[in-house]
Design a protein around this motif. Sequence first.
Motif, PDB file in Angstrom:
ATOM      1  N   VAL A   1      48.367  34.435  39.056  1.00  0.00           N
ATOM      2  CA  VAL A   1      49.169  35.643  39.256  1.00  0.00           C
ATOM      3  C   VAL A   1      50.634  35.278  39.391  1.00  0.00           C
ATOM      4  N   VAL A   2      51.496  35.947  38.620  1.00  0.00           N
ATOM      5  CA  VAL A   2      52.941  35.829  38.772  1.00  0.00           C
ATOM      6  C   VAL A   2      53.461  37.119  39.400  1.00  0.00           C
ATOM      7  N   ASN A   3      54.173  36.989  40.510  1.00  0.00           N
ATOM      8  CA  ASN A   3      54.803  38.136  41.171  1.00  0.00           C
ATOM      9  C   ASN A   3      56.303  38.047  40.948  1.00  0.00           C
ATOM     10  N   LEU A   4      56.853  38.998  40.205  1.00  0.00           N
ATOM     11  CA  LEU A   4      58.274  39.011  39.892  1.00  0.00           C
ATOM     12  C   LEU A   4      59.072  39.927  40.818  1.00  0.00           C
ATOM     13  N   ARG A   5      58.440  40.409  41.872  1.00  0.00           N
ATOM     14  CA  ARG A   5      59.117  41.297  42.820  1.00  0.00           C
ATOM     15  C   ARG A   5      59.710  40.505  43.978  1.00  0.00           C
ATOM     16  N   SER A   6      60.649  41.143  44.677  1.00  0.00           N
ATOM     17  CA  SER A   6      61.305  40.506  45.825  1.00  0.00           C
ATOM     18  C   SER A   6      60.540  40.721  47.119  1.00  0.00           C
ATOM     19  N   ASN A   7      59.369  41.368  47.037  1.00  0.00           N
ATOM     20  CA  ASN A   7      58.548  41.587  48.224  1.00  0.00           C
ATOM     21  C   ASN A   7      57.098  41.194  47.938  1.00  0.00           C
ATOM     22  N   SER A   8      56.337  40.975  49.007  1.00  0.00           N
ATOM     23  CA  SER A   8      54.920  40.630  48.868  1.00  0.00           C
ATOM     24  C   SER A   8      54.148  41.788  48.258  1.00  0.00           C
ATOM     25  N   VAL A   9      53.058  41.466  47.564  1.00  0.00           N
ATOM     26  CA  VAL A   9      52.223  42.472  46.926  1.00  0.00           C
ATOM     27  C   VAL A   9      50.789  42.288  47.402  1.00  0.00           C
ATOM     28  N   ASN A  10      50.191  43.368  47.903  1.00  0.00           N
ATOM     29  CA  ASN A  10      48.767  43.370  48.259  1.00  0.00           C
ATOM     30  C   ASN A  10      47.959  43.628  46.994  1.00  0.00           C
ATOM     31  N   LEU A  11      47.021  42.757  46.725  1.00  0.00           N
ATOM     32  CA  LEU A  11      46.306  42.801  45.455  1.00  0.00           C
ATOM     33  C   LEU A  11      44.807  42.801  45.702  1.00  0.00           C
ATOM     34  N   LYS A  12      44.113  43.699  45.026  1.00  0.00           N
ATOM     35  CA  LYS A  12      42.654  43.695  45.043  1.00  0.00           C
ATOM     36  C   LYS A  12      42.180  43.159  43.703  1.00  0.00           C
ATOM     37  N   VAL A  13      41.449  42.053  43.753  1.00  0.00           N
ATOM     38  CA  VAL A  13      41.004  41.364  42.536  1.00  0.00           C
ATOM     39  C   VAL A  13      39.523  41.608  42.324  1.00  0.00           C
ATOM     40  N   SER A  14      39.151  41.968  41.095  1.00  0.00           N
ATOM     41  CA  SER A  14      37.742  42.144  40.744  1.00  0.00           C
ATOM     42  C   SER A  14      37.522  41.550  39.359  1.00  0.00           C
ATOM     43  N   VAL A  15      36.516  40.658  39.238  1.00  0.00           N
ATOM     44  CA  VAL A  15      36.234  39.973  37.976  1.00  0.00           C
ATOM     45  C   VAL A  15      34.879  40.417  37.446  1.00  0.00           C
ATOM     46  N   ASP A  16      34.852  40.846  36.181  1.00  0.00           N
ATOM     47  CA  ASP A  16      33.601  41.289  35.556  1.00  0.00           C
ATOM     48  C   ASP A  16      32.691  40.109  35.250  1.00  0.00           C
ATOM     49  N   GLY A  17      31.377  40.390  35.187  1.00  0.00           N
ATOM     50  CA  GLY A  17      30.421  39.410  34.691  1.00  0.00           C
ATOM     51  C   GLY A  17      29.899  38.433  35.707  1.00  0.00           C
ATOM     52  N   LEU A  18      30.251  38.577  36.989  1.00  0.00           N
ATOM     53  CA  LEU A  18      29.784  37.668  38.026  1.00  0.00           C
ATOM     54  C   LEU A  18      28.902  38.402  39.026  1.00  0.00           C
TER      55      LEU A  18
ATOM     56  N   ASN B   1      37.339  33.071  52.904  1.00  0.00           N
ATOM     57  CA  ASN B   1      36.693  34.310  52.461  1.00  0.00           C
ATOM     58  C   ASN B   1      36.820  34.531  50.955  1.00  0.00           C
ATOM     59  N   ALA B   2      36.607  33.475  50.178  1.00  0.00           N
ATOM     60  CA  ALA B   2      36.671  33.592  48.725  1.00  0.00           C
ATOM     61  C   ALA B   2      35.495  34.415  48.207  1.00  0.00           C
ATOM     62  N   ALA B   3      35.730  35.227  47.185  1.00  0.00           N
ATOM     63  CA  ALA B   3      34.689  36.061  46.579  1.00  0.00           C
ATOM     64  C   ALA B   3      35.181  36.541  45.228  1.00  0.00           C
ATOM     65  N   LYS B   4      34.261  37.053  44.414  1.00  0.00           N
ATOM     66  CA  LYS B   4      34.659  37.559  43.104  1.00  0.00           C
ATOM     67  C   LYS B   4      35.454  38.848  43.238  1.00  0.00           C
ATOM     68  N   ASP B   5      35.249  39.566  44.328  1.00  0.00           N
ATOM     69  CA  ASP B   5      36.038  40.752  44.661  1.00  0.00           C
ATOM     70  C   ASP B   5      36.713  40.480  45.992  1.00  0.00           C
ATOM     71  N   MET B   6      38.035  40.449  46.017  1.00  0.00           N
ATOM     72  CA  MET B   6      38.716  40.111  47.258  1.00  0.00           C
ATOM     73  C   MET B   6      40.116  40.708  47.293  1.00  0.00           C
ATOM     74  N   ASP B   7      40.610  40.871  48.507  1.00  0.00           N
ATOM     75  CA  ASP B   7      41.974  41.339  48.734  1.00  0.00           C
ATOM     76  C   ASP B   7      42.849  40.129  49.045  1.00  0.00           C
ATOM     77  N   VAL B   8      43.970  40.000  48.345  1.00  0.00           N
ATOM     78  CA  VAL B   8      44.870  38.869  48.548  1.00  0.00           C
ATOM     79  C   VAL B   8      46.303  39.388  48.666  1.00  0.00           C
ATOM     80  N   VAL B   9      47.148  38.569  49.260  1.00  0.00           N
ATOM     81  CA  VAL B   9      48.573  38.875  49.369  1.00  0.00           C
ATOM     82  C   VAL B   9      49.340  37.858  48.529  1.00  0.00           C
ATOM     83  N   ILE B  10      50.156  38.343  47.611  1.00  0.00           N
ATOM     84  CA  ILE B  10      50.939  37.483  46.723  1.00  0.00           C
ATOM     85  C   ILE B  10      52.378  37.458  47.224  1.00  0.00           C
ATOM     86  N   SER B  11      52.902  36.279  47.486  1.00  0.00           N
ATOM     87  CA  SER B  11      54.250  36.124  48.029  1.00  0.00           C
ATOM     88  C   SER B  11      55.307  36.584  47.027  1.00  0.00           C
ATOM     89  N   PRO B  12      56.499  36.946  47.531  1.00  0.00           N
ATOM     90  CA  PRO B  12      57.585  37.338  46.621  1.00  0.00           C
ATOM     91  C   PRO B  12      57.960  36.189  45.701  1.00  0.00           C
TER      92      PRO B  12
END
Length: 229
Positions: A132-149, A190-201
């Motif tokens: 993930v590339v975050n091009l913003r000047s603030n943190s981004v809360n991200l919900k990740v979900s991967v198909d097929g797992l 708490n790694a999982a195929k569906d997870m909430d993560v915070v991406i730094s600025p």
Amino acid sequence: MNLHIHSILLQAFVSEYAVHGNDAGNGNLLAALAEGGFLIGLEKNSDVVAMASYAPLFVNANDRWWTPDAIVFNSAQLYGTPSYWVQQFFRESSGATLLNATLLTNSSSSIVASAISWEDSENAKSFLRIKVVNLRSNSVNLKVSVDGLGPNSIKLSGSTKTQLTSSNLKDENSFTEPNKVVPSLTLLENAAKDMDVVISPYSFTSFDLLRESVAMKMEGADSFSRSSI
């Protein structure tokens, strides 16, 4: 009269890419993040893009005629620019399997991401890598979900997070500070195929999720079986 239509698969080689100009300096974090987003775009189109190369690769600090470069050296020292370190995130991309990944965020215009499955043949381990590339000047809360797992396809331990960022977009490495902008690796809880993560600025982040030894479901989408660059 018979009409025969032949499908031709064209393979592209993206050569000598780099972000340069006044904003890129001698190779700063801003240039590296822009290149990271570009490479993720190539990875997601790897059915067409077979290869890519950064240029110039080396520069002698005493004979600099182009900026930026990946590796800077003199008669006694060397260091990698942030652009060099971004390329480390793509070492396992060649021959990997590109996955369908859904990213839920209210900042989609500033987020670039991809997901691959790759095998560590040396340690006989399988990983799911989300970049993930975050091009913003603030943190981004991200919900990740991967198909097929499956629901229990990621092990509870053994996953990692690698992040490239710095306090200032214009930060560069140098002979006096060769590790000012380099990736940092931490264990991922708490790694999982569906997870909430915070991406730094202003960051490039890679999540390597250690998978259980189970077959991945292939549900017919082309992107499940497409090899990345």
